[in-house]
Write a protein that holds these residues in place. Structure first.
Motif, short mmCIF file in Angstrom:
data_model
loop_
_atom_site.label_atom_id
_atom_site.label_comp_id
_atom_site.label_asym_id
_atom_site.label_seq_id
_atom_site.Cartn_x
_atom_site.Cartn_y
_atom_site.Cartn_z
N ASP A 140 -4.33 4.28 -3.54
CA ASP A 140 -3.37 4.41 -2.89
C ASP A 140 -2.39 3.41 -2.81
O ASP A 140 -0.94 3.33 -2.57
CB ASP A 140 -4.05 4.53 -0.97
N VAL A 141 -2.55 1.91 -2.77
CA VAL A 141 -1.68 1.47 -2.57
C VAL A 141 -0.67 1.09 -3.81
O VAL A 141 0.58 1.54 -3.94
CB VAL A 141 -2.07 -0.54 -2.37
N LEU A 142 -1.23 1.17 -5.02
CA LEU A 142 -0.55 1.32 -6.10
C LEU A 142 0.28 2.24 -6.64
O LEU A 142 1.50 1.68 -6.68
CB LEU A 142 -1.87 1.33 -7.80
N THR A 143 -0.37 3.51 -5.87
CA THR A 143 0.68 4.78 -6.67
C THR A 143 1.74 4.24 -5.50
O THR A 143 2.33 5.00 -5.57
CB THR A 143 0.07 6.14 -6.51
N LYS A 144 1.85 3.58 -4.63
CA LYS A 144 2.91 4.22 -3.24
C LYS A 144 3.80 3.19 -3.77
O LYS A 144 4.65 3.11 -3.47
CB LYS A 144 1.97 3.83 -1.33
N GLU A 185 -0.74 -3.54 -15.35
CA GLU A 185 -2.02 -4.68 -15.36
C GLU A 185 -2.63 -4.90 -14.32
O GLU A 185 -3.70 -5.17 -14.95
CB GLU A 185 -1.17 -5.20 -16.35
N SER A 186 -2.16 -5.57 -13.50
CA SER A 186 -2.99 -6.55 -12.84
C SER A 186 -3.93 -5.87 -11.78
O SER A 186 -4.74 -6.80 -11.31
CB SER A 186 -1.61 -6.89 -11.88
N TYR A 187 -3.71 -4.34 -11.87
CA TYR A 187 -5.04 -4.01 -11.57
C TYR A 187 -5.95 -3.38 -12.65
O TYR A 187 -7.20 -2.95 -12.17
CB TYR A 187 -4.02 -2.36 -10.83
#
Length: 321
Positions: A172-176, A305-307
């Motif tokens: 949710d954080v990444l997509t936002k 990439e950090s994810y």
């Protein structure tokens, strides 16, 4: 003629959104027949829509909706003519009603043909044109599907949806964050690898010509000239092109009298600058190649990439105007 009650007027107003006097007049004309009154209001909308067909509907509301399981989402624009109408709470509620329907359909055509309280969405748009008195339309409809989809809307003016290749912790954080990037920077494609050589060639010629023309004016004004790049995309930065750039940088350092023993410390910075100056097309149009708005020291690709292992599958953006 049947007596027109306040309750009848209220019911028609709640059903159509039309003004109180319009509802009352329609009921009078229909002699109290509720369905006929609705038809009268719709015909009024058709007449107004025809008159305002050539109007510019550059205001409105951009809105997104994501499925409960986060595997698909839509973003639409409900457009009108003036900011005054767009800011109205009733208009915003109408936009929400439309996107609640849109989430169930894969194309704009299917959405416009969908049911909206006994009429199609397309017919509802015409009806509301009559109610509001402005051209009302849905110029933009975007939908994506992915293992995880998220969204971001900026003050009702721009909406973006982003899909990931898998569902991960903090998806949710990444997509936002990514949707915020798309909304802010307006990427049109995922990577420079999506470009064709023909497109890049045409863009190179056009961009260099524009800079050369700007520099002619800057010379006249006695101002600092813009750098004229050789390239505009990583698609053009072959091993040979990079080797030539490095050799040119060494020649420059030699001409400046820099000791050769410190070149290794200076060259990486010069090459980074060369790549940045010669990839402007990528930085403008490619999501993964843009600088990340929350940390410009890294690209969006580096942030993703950090994810760890997840990638961007697709994205879409809608905006007013």
């Amino acid at each position: 003629m049947s007596k027109i009650s306040a309750a009848d007027v209220k019911k028609l107003r709640e059903t159509t959104g039309a003004g109180m006097m319009d509802c009352k007049n329609a009921l009078v004309e229909a002699e109290g027949n509720f369905d006929k009154a609705i038809e009268i209001l719709r015909k009024k909308g058709q007449k107004i829509a025809a008159k305002r067909a050539d109007r510019d509907s550059s205001e409105g509301v951009a809105i997104a909706k994501i499925s409960e399981d986060n595997t698909y989402g839509v973003a639409i624009v409900l457009a009108c003519e003036t900011d005054f109408v767009a800011k109205n709470d009733t208009y915003k509620e109408l936009a929400q009603q439309f996107v609640d329907i849109a989430i169930n359909y894969k194309t704009k055509e299917e959405f416009l043909a969908a049911d909206f309280g006994g009429v199609t969405v397309a017919e509802k748009l015409i009806e509301q044109t009559g109610v509001i008195g402005e051209k009302i339309e849905v110029p933009s409809f975007e939908r994506i599907e992915a293992p995880y989809v998220g969204a971001y809307t900026h003050v009702g003016k721009i909406s973006a949806i982003v899909g990931l290749t898998e569902k991960i912790d903090k998806a949710d954080v990444l997509t936002k964050d990514l949707a915020m990037q798309v909304a802010s920077m307006g990427a049109t494609t995922l990577s420079y690898r999506d470009f064709t050589p023909e497109f890049v060639h045409a863009e190179t010629e056009a961009r260099i010509a524009a800079i050369v023309k700007d520099n002619e004016e800057l010379v006249r004004l006695g101002k600092t000239l813009k750098n004229v790049p050789q390239f505009v995309s990583k698609l053009q930065l072959t091993d040979e092109a990079l080797a030539n750039a490095e050799e040119a940088a060494k020649e420059q350092l030699k001409a400046e009298g820099k000791p050769e023993k410190i070149w290794d410390k200076i060259l990486p910075g010069k090459m980074d600058r060369f790549i940045s100056d010669n990839t402007t097309l990528d930085q403008e149009q490619c999501l993964l190649d843009q600088k990340y708005i929350k940390d410009e020291k890294k690209t969006v690709e580096q942030y993703v990439e950090s994810y760890g292992g997840v990638a961007v599958k697709s994205f879409a953006r809608v905006t007013l105007g």
